[in-house]
Design a protein around this motif. Structure first.
Motif, PDB file in Angstrom:
ATOM      1  N   LEU A  98       5.281 -43.228 -31.783  1.00 12.88           N
ATOM      2  CA  LEU A  98       5.793 -44.180 -32.766  1.00 12.88           C
ATOM      3  C   LEU A  98       4.856 -45.379 -32.853  1.00 12.88           C
ATOM      4  CD1 LEU A  98       9.561 -44.098 -31.735  1.00 12.88           C
ATOM      5  CD2 LEU A  98       8.387 -42.691 -33.435  1.00 12.88           C
ATOM      6  N   ALA A  99       4.296 -45.596 -34.021  1.00 15.87           N
ATOM      7  CA  ALA A  99       3.387 -46.718 -34.261  1.00 15.87           C
ATOM      8  C   ALA A  99       3.972 -47.589 -35.360  1.00 15.87           C
ATOM      9  CB  ALA A  99       1.997 -46.216 -34.657  1.00 15.87           C
ATOM     10  N   GLY A 100       4.275 -48.832 -35.030  1.00 14.67           N
ATOM     11  CA  GLY A 100       4.854 -49.742 -36.011  1.00 14.67           C
ATOM     12  C   GLY A 100       4.716 -51.189 -35.591  1.00 14.67           C
ATOM     13  N   HIS A 101       4.541 -51.392 -34.285  1.00 12.54           N
ATOM     14  CA  HIS A 101       4.366 -52.747 -33.768  1.00 12.54           C
ATOM     15  C   HIS A 101       2.886 -53.131 -33.810  1.00 12.54           C
ATOM     16  CE1 HIS A 101       8.467 -53.460 -32.506  1.00 12.54           C
ATOM     17  NE2 HIS A 101       8.500 -52.270 -31.912  1.00 12.54           N
ATOM     18  N   GLU A 102       2.652 -54.432 -33.939  1.00 12.84           N
ATOM     19  CA  GLU A 102       1.290 -54.936 -34.042  1.00 12.84           C
ATOM     20  C   GLU A 102       0.823 -55.619 -32.763  1.00 12.84           C
ATOM     21  OE1 GLU A 102       1.315 -57.495 -37.398  1.00 12.84           O
ATOM     22  OE2 GLU A 102       1.636 -55.880 -38.856  1.00 12.84           O
ATOM     23  N   ASN A 103       1.648 -55.575 -31.720  1.00 14.02           N
ATOM     24  CA  ASN A 103       1.273 -56.190 -30.448  1.00 14.02           C
ATOM     25  C   ASN A 103       1.969 -55.426 -29.339  1.00 14.02           C
ATOM     26  OD1 ASN A 103       0.245 -58.082 -28.540  1.00 14.02           O
ATOM     27  ND2 ASN A 103       0.414 -59.723 -30.055  1.00 14.02           N
ATOM     28  N   TRP A 104       1.764 -55.866 -28.101  1.00 16.24           N
ATOM     29  CA  TRP A 104       2.321 -55.169 -26.946  1.00 16.24           C
ATOM     30  C   TRP A 104       3.806 -54.876 -27.134  1.00 16.24           C
ATOM     31  CZ3 TRP A 104       0.259 -58.367 -22.161  1.00 16.24           C
ATOM     32  CH2 TRP A 104      -1.138 -58.320 -22.162  1.00 16.24           C
ATOM     33  N   VAL A 105       4.221 -53.689 -26.762  1.00 19.62           N
ATOM     34  CA  VAL A 105       5.633 -53.316 -26.782  1.00 19.62           C
ATOM     35  C   VAL A 105       6.156 -53.440 -25.344  1.00 19.62           C
ATOM     36  CG1 VAL A 105       7.327 -51.578 -27.423  1.00 19.62           C
ATOM     37  CG2 VAL A 105       5.161 -51.711 -28.666  1.00 19.62           C
ATOM     38  N   TYR A 106       7.077 -54.384 -25.152  1.00 17.07           N
ATOM     39  CA  TYR A 106       7.562 -54.677 -23.803  1.00 17.07           C
ATOM     40  C   TYR A 106       8.850 -53.946 -23.449  1.00 17.07           C
ATOM     41  CZ  TYR A 106       4.630 -58.340 -21.766  1.00 17.07           C
ATOM     42  OH  TYR A 106       3.614 -59.030 -21.152  1.00 17.07           O
ATOM     43  N   GLY A 107       9.694 -53.648 -24.450  1.00 13.82           N
ATOM     44  CA  GLY A 107      10.994 -53.077 -24.125  1.00 13.82           C
ATOM     45  C   GLY A 107      11.427 -51.994 -25.088  1.00 13.82           C
ATOM     46  N   ILE A 108      12.166 -51.004 -24.563  1.00 11.49           N
ATOM     47  CA  ILE A 108      12.783 -49.957 -25.372  1.00 11.49           C
ATOM     48  C   ILE A 108      14.175 -49.694 -24.824  1.00 11.49           C
ATOM     49  CG2 ILE A 108      10.752 -48.731 -26.251  1.00 11.49           C
ATOM     50  CD1 ILE A 108      10.825 -46.972 -23.792  1.00 11.49           C
ATOM     51  N   HIS A 109      15.072 -49.200 -25.686  1.00  6.66           N
ATOM     52  CA  HIS A 109      16.442 -48.934 -25.250  1.00  6.66           C
ATOM     53  C   HIS A 109      17.082 -47.917 -26.180  1.00  6.66           C
ATOM     54  CE1 HIS A 109      20.249 -49.663 -23.284  1.00  6.66           C
ATOM     55  NE2 HIS A 109      20.828 -49.917 -24.441  1.00  6.66           N
ATOM     56  N   TRP A 110      17.610 -46.829 -25.599  1.00  4.29           N
ATOM     57  CA  TRP A 110      18.325 -45.820 -26.375  1.00  4.29           C
ATOM     58  C   TRP A 110      19.732 -46.316 -26.694  1.00  4.29           C
ATOM     59  CZ3 TRP A 110      15.891 -41.585 -28.186  1.00  4.29           C
ATOM     60  CH2 TRP A 110      14.746 -41.128 -27.521  1.00  4.29           C
ATOM     61  N   GLN A 111      20.252 -45.906 -27.840  1.00  8.23           N
ATOM     62  CA  GLN A 111      21.645 -46.217 -28.136  1.00  8.23           C
ATOM     63  C   GLN A 111      22.526 -45.531 -27.106  1.00  8.23           C
ATOM     64  OE1 GLN A 111      22.951 -45.670 -32.176  1.00  8.23           O
ATOM     65  NE2 GLN A 111      25.114 -45.584 -31.608  1.00  8.23           N
ATOM     66  N   PRO A 112      23.488 -46.234 -26.503  1.00  7.46           N
ATOM     67  CA  PRO A 112      24.324 -45.643 -25.449  1.00  7.46           C
ATOM     68  C   PRO A 112      25.157 -44.479 -25.972  1.00  7.46           C
ATOM     69  CG  PRO A 112      24.485 -48.035 -25.440  1.00  7.46           C
ATOM     70  CD  PRO A 112      23.769 -47.656 -26.697  1.00  7.46           C
ATOM     71  N   PRO A 113      25.578 -43.588 -25.078  1.00  4.08           N
ATOM     72  CA  PRO A 113      26.447 -42.472 -25.481  1.00  4.08           C
ATOM     73  C   PRO A 113      27.760 -42.988 -26.046  1.00  4.08           C
ATOM     74  CG  PRO A 113      25.552 -42.128 -23.271  1.00  4.08           C
ATOM     75  CD  PRO A 113      25.230 -43.530 -23.649  1.00  4.08           C
TER      76      PRO A 113
END
Length: 757
Positions: free
Chosen positions: A214-229
């Motif tokens: 996935l490429a969409g950010h223009e700077n460092w990506v620090y965090g990711i989070h899945w939608q909870p069940p």
């Protein structure tokens, strides 16, 4: 069980300035680290709590995750900058924590616990627990810079999704699945197939393959989070939606298209302009309708999805300082507090009632000053005017603009006619290369002034310009940074070193200031007129820094305490004979007569001006006055100022003290004492002729472990009016409010029912 004497009605704080410090639980609570505490937050309530402490790392802990092994056992993994990951087991039956094994953090379950770790080697490492030990199975390559976060999601039986983000600005999504016993033979060579990394666990064969990049950010990506069940019918399903946060100040919600299965950007939110440095992490609510980011300066950014229109809108969220809070002050009417901190900001908090709800909550509605030096002190010199001092030699005077007054009237439901003054500027903005907030008057449009040559330099930084706001609810972080500044109306020069403390008299006509000092010539107190802002007088007495000052409520006396372990008392001259009322030394202690043996940190006056109190690092609290006379201090000619109380030993360095402006029902004085360990203790004191027994003091309350600050209490201030701010009714006279500021970055407000003490 008796109700606590002190009830916490407000806690102001923000997230630590580090990645992965915020988590949104399935029960709806948001947990985040603030200084060395953990805060639990929901839309209306904020509490601090800790159920267990894991000790073992030799460096800062930068990531934590947990997996429930059973109804009573929890497996916790913690990653540290000491290049280790420690796994702990926590049993709810015994309340104990034990270390399992040290390896190099994210856990899920695939028949056995699987651990994914991202490191500064730009790789993702997978470990699995076999025979009680974690063994490395695979190393996933592809990122070209540090891997900042990894997170699992479950889809179906024996199928896992692993997302990883990196400083290379990319997100990689991996799919982990169980391989069938026999793979079907492909009929054509034209099918493009991703490489599979195959491994075995307990005789079963699994594979990991790259699903998408996935490429969409223009700077460092620090965090990711899945939608909870979430629960759908009789089953629990986890939607394949991934939230990401970047230093480019945006969050993106990703997901696969229903028809093609291609991963695309679904939603993008974030900041526009400002001087912030982007987001450190993100979280999604259990229902998927709210998303949260925490920024470089600790601020929380909350968005919610409008179910009617499907649009994402900013929401009101808690805020606070991201460094030690040094000082605070109530406005003269007790409707709001202003705080200053080592995070170089001045912040204003006031109570607010959300539409359709009766509960009152406190929120930051203005950030009058965003400075380039650490803030140290402030004092109010009117309803909407204050003086502040920082780690510089200059004092700065600020006055509220019209836009703030209008917004404050809307939020506090106060008639605007009672608040507005004449000739108020519309707002303020900060020049691109300056520290002074410049007034913006109605009709001024800096963007159109280029034709005249004005603002030509600032036009490079359009985001710094003020935009008028019509607020009916607390502003967002973007608006706080840019559109709630107060104009600076005066600078006061005179001190030779960094400012340390400020005070103003009850009539708001005189301001006293003191700076850091190691010699007597620099320890003099300077007095300023609030009408002309000219220096009135210099009051030399102390040999080291004056740590705190306080004017008596009747305006006749100025009290100062110092690092030199002494106090001084200055009396105002006759205003009828002096054109500019001057102060002269009335009483003081010296090294020979001092009762305190260490630094005197704090002081305050009783509301009747008969007594004043001092508190010191020597753990002593002492009340002074004209003992037995019943007169206000300074009104008994020939009478000396002596201790009127027994020496109160509070058990720890007494860093802050304040006397409640209202007497208890038994006519005793109520004092709050702040300690170096973060606790706040309430004492009642009654004048007594016999001081040897110590019976003049009685302890009547204290903060518990969750209410106390976790570091030094820097300042205590009682609300100048009875009752709780934002409340109404005759029963409010039974209540008083106490505000506290701490080195733990936290501001707290306590409700105390004085009639019950």
């Amino acid at each position: 069980m008796a109700a606590p004497v002190m009830d916490t009605c407000h806690v102001s704080c923000c997230a630590n300035r580090t990645p992965n410090v915020v988590s949104w639980g399935r029960g709806g609570l948001i947990a985040f680290g603030t200084c060395n505490s953990v805060a639990l937050y929901n839309p209306q309530v904020l509490i601090f709590t800790a159920c267990a402490v894991c000790l073992g790392h030799s460096g800062p802990v930068c990531a934590v995750d947990a997996l429930s092994l059973s109804s009573s056992q929890l497996l916790v993994a913690s990653a540290s900058s000491d290049s280790t990951v420690k796994l702990w087991t926590c049993s709810s039956d015994t309340g104990t924590i034990g270390i399992v094994i040290i390896i190099k953090v994210i856990i899920t379950s695939l028949a056995v616990p699987v651990l994914a770790c991202g490191g500064d080697d730009s790789r993702v490492h997978l470990y699995v627990q076999l025979n009680g030990q974690f063994q490395r199975l695979l190393t996933l390559s592809g990122h070209e810079d540090w891997v900042r976060c990894v997170e699992w999601a479950t889809k179906g039986k024996n199928k896992l999704w692993l997302a990883s983000c990196s400083q290379d600005c990319l997100i990689r999504v991996w799919r982990l699945f169980a391989k069938a016993a026999t793979e079907p033979v492909q009929q054509t060579d034209a099918v493009l197939k991703m490489k599979e990394n195959v491994f075995q666990v307990s005789g079963d064969e699994f594979a990991v393959t790259l699903e998408t990049v996935l490429a969409g950010h223009e700077n460092w990506v620090y965090g990711i989070h899945w939608q909870p069940p979430c629960v759908k019918g009789d089953s629990v399903e986890q939607p394949l939606k991934l939230l990401s946060a970047s230093v480019d100040k945006t969050m993106i919600l990703w997901g696969p298209e229903e028809d093609s299965g291609m991963w695309v950007e679904l939603v993008r939110v974030g900041e526009v302009g400002g001087n912030t440095l982007g987001f450190y992490g993100c979280q999604m609510s259990p229902d998927g309708f709210m998303i949260l980011a925490h920024a470089f300066h600790g601020a929380l950014h909350l968005w919610h999805c409008d179910s009617n229109q499907g649009e994402w809108r900013p929401s009101v969220v808690i805020s606070g300082h991201f460094n030690a809070v040094q000082d605070l002050s109530w406005d003269p009417e007790g409707d709001f507090i202003i705080t200053v901190g080592s995070d170089q900001t001045t912040r204003l908090f006031t109570p607010w009632t959300r539409n359709g709800r009766s509960e009152i909550t406190w929120h930051e509605i203005s950030r009058p000053q965003i400075h380039g030096y650490d803030m140290q002190c402030l004092t109010m010199v009117g309803r909407f005017q204050f003086v502040s001092g920082a780690d510089e030699k200059v004092l700065r005077v600020f006055k509220a603009p019209r836009n703030f007054v209008e917004s404050f009237a809307n939020i506090s439901c106060t008639p605007l006619e009672k608040l507005l003054g004449s000739d108020l500027p519309e707002g303020a903005s900060t020049p691109a290369l300056g520290l002074s907030n410049k007034a913006v008057f109605q009709g001024m449009n800096p963007l159109n002034s280029l034709a005249t040559g004005e603002f030509a330099l600032s036009n490079q930084y359009k985001e710094s310009y003020f935009q008028p706001l019509k607020l009916t609810e607390p502003p967002t972080e973007d608006d706080l940074l840019q559109n709630t500044l107060w104009p600076e109306v005066q600078k006061l020069y005179g001190h030779g070193f960094e400012m340390f403390c400020l005070a103003s008299d009850s009539e708001r006509t005189v301001v006293a200031s003191a700076c850091k000092a190691s010699k007597s010539e620099h320890a003099a107190i300077l007095l300023w007129s609030t009408t002309s802002w000219k220096q009135l007088q210099s009051l030399p007495c102390h040999s080291l820094t004056v740590t705190q000052m306080a004017f008596s409520p009747n305006g006749r006396l100025l009290l100062a305490v110092s690092r030199d372990r002494t106090w001084s008392l200055w009396r105002r001259g006759n205003p009828d004979t002096d054109t500019e009322a001057s102060f002269s030394l009335y009483a003081n202690t010296s090294k020979d007569t001092a009762v305190h043996t260490r630094i005197i940190w704090s002081c305050d006056w009783s509301s009747d001006s008969k007594y004043f109190v001092t508190s010191s690092r020597d753990k002593k609290v002492i009340i002074w006055g004209h003992c037995g006379s019943g007169d206000s201090v300074g009104e008994c000619e020939g009478e000396s100022v002596t201790p009127c109380s027994s020496v109160l030993d509070v058990g720890d360095s007494a860093t802050a003290v304040s006397i409640c402006p209202y007497l208890c029902s038994d006519q005793s004085y109520l004092l709050a004492v702040g300690l170096e360990n973060g606790k706040i203790v309430l004492y009642k004191w009654r004048p007594s002729e016999d001081l040897s027994s110590g019976s003049d003091w009685s302890r009547c309350g204290e903060t518990d472990a969750c209410q106390s600050h976790t570091l030094t209490v820097k300042r205590l201030r009682w609300r100048p009016r009875p009752g709780r701010a934002g409340h109404g009714g005759n029963e409010e006279r039974a209540w008083v409010q106490l505000a506290s500021a701490g080195a733990d970055h936290v501001v707290k407000i306590f409700n105390i029912k004085i009639s019950a003490l």
